[in-house]
Write an enzyme that holds these catalytic residues in place. Structure first.
Site, PDB file in Angstrom:
ATOM      1  N   GLY A 199       0.828  -1.188   0.000  1.00 32.83           N
ATOM      2  CA  GLY A 199       0.000   0.000   0.000  1.00 32.83           C
ATOM      3  C   GLY A 199       0.870   1.248   0.000  1.00 32.83           C
ATOM      4  N   CYS A 200       0.277   2.361  -0.406  1.00 28.82           N
ATOM      5  CA  CYS A 200       1.045   3.607  -0.481  1.00 28.82           C
ATOM      6  C   CYS A 200       1.445   4.101   0.908  1.00 28.82           C
ATOM      7  CB  CYS A 200       0.263   4.678  -1.242  1.00 28.82           C
ATOM      8  SG  CYS A 200      -1.441   4.938  -0.663  1.00 28.82           S
ATOM      9  N   TYR A 201       0.499   4.147   1.848  1.00 27.33           N
ATOM     10  CA  TYR A 201       0.825   4.580   3.205  1.00 27.33           C
ATOM     11  C   TYR A 201       1.855   3.644   3.862  1.00 27.33           C
ATOM     12  CZ  TYR A 201      -3.169   7.856   3.256  1.00 27.33           C
ATOM     13  OH  TYR A 201      -4.051   8.881   3.017  1.00 27.33           O
TER      14      TYR A 201
END
Length: 322
Positions: free
Chosen positions: A116-118
């Site tokens: 995921g990006c986060y």
């Protein structure tokens, strides 16, 4: 020599379009597409999935799980850009810079899950400090992060785009809005799994009124530690951990040249790249520090990472198309 065949299942979505644009025009692979009218035809999708070398899934979680269930040809490799399999048994986690040996896991795996990006930003900040014992595994971690609205998928993108086109009316959009206030955000599980922390971090995400880009902030209250590490020690540990990495860049210690006006850390500065930048800010007198990661949520946070992983899975130079 036969070119590897790639099928992007969900190529009409935000991440799928970004991946396609990064792969389009490359002469070392062949992109196989499905007819628009058959995108939801399980039989046709199964036929393509089992006829290519790598399938990149750019689908909602349930649809991604369904796609994996269609695999009957064991040699086909799956790269899942959804969050469905990020902590699933038998899947390699597609953050090549996470650990020594992670690239080898990705290269040899049949199933790879894009991070995921986060979590990408968070892990780049925290994982080195846990590994190097500068932070104990039971250290209480909180995360404050903001992403461009493209991270919210089609419906949120449409809402913001419509508003920007109209620029009038009684409805307005906030420049900054926090969400996930019931906690248990789907990214927390992978943050916990791959950070080395004993307990899940407390995560507070937000969306900003800009299309793409993100910053992930991890504040550290160090005063309760028996021997609090200095800011320079934190920075050195992270810089050494990622030394030689092309796509993880650690900003020089006490160098503000990467900040606007030497003061402001903007979320959009690395848009269009596959880079995650890591910053360490600290005050040794007050024993507090702030770790910050900056990345393009559609780049190293999604499509760029997918292309990087695809290259590794195919045994190609890692930076092709990036």
């Amino acid at each position: 020599m036969t070119k590897p065949k790639i099928f992007i299942d969900g190529e009409s979505g935000t991440t799928g379009l970004q991946i396609h644009s990064r792969l389009y025009g490359r002469d070392d692979i062949e992109i196989v597409s499905i007819e628009a009218s058959k995108r939801k035809d399980a039989t046709e999708r199964a036929k393509l999935i089992n006829a290519v070398d790598v399938v990149i899934l750019c689908l909602p979680d349930d649809a991604a799980r369904e796609a994996v269930s269609l695999v009957s040809n064991s040699p086909v490799k799956i790269l899942d850009a959804s969050s469905a399999h990020r902590t699933a048994k038998g899947w390699a986690y597609g953050f090549p810079e996470l650990n020594r040996g992670q690239r080898e896991k990705i290269a040899s795996a049949q199933f790879v899950s894009n991070p995921g990006c986060y979590p990408t930003g968070f892990l780049a900040c925290v994982r080195p400090l846990i590994v190097e014992d500068l932070l104990p595994r039971d250290f209480p971690i909180t995360i404050n992060a903001v992403s461009g609205y493209s991270g919210g998928g089609k419906s949120l993108i449409q809402k913001y785009d419509t508003f920007h086109e109209q620029q009038a009316g009684v409805t307005s959009l906030s420049p900054y809005s926090i969400y996930g206030l019931q906690f248990g955000h789907k990214h927390v599980k992978e943050m916990h799994e791959y950070s080395g922390l004993a307990s899940p971090p407390l995560f507070v995400p937000a969306v900003g009124d800009f299309e793409q880009g993100m910053v992930v902030q991890v504040p550290l209250v160090l005063g309760n530690l028996p021997q609090p590490p200095s800011g320079e020690m934190l920075h050195k540990a992270i810089a050494n951990y990622f030394q030689g990495e092309k796509f993880v860049q650690v900003a020089p210690w006490r160098d503000s040249s990467t900040l606007r006006d030497g003061i402001f850390l903007e979320a959009i500065a690395v848009n269009g790249t596959n880079i995650v930048q890591v910053f360490v800010f600290a005050n040794d007198t007050t024993k507090e520090a702030l770790l910050v990661a900056r990345l393009d949520n559609l780049g190293k946070g999604a499509s760029g990472a997918a292309v990087q992983n695809l290259n590794i899975m195919l045994g190609l130079p890692e930076d092709l198309g990036l």
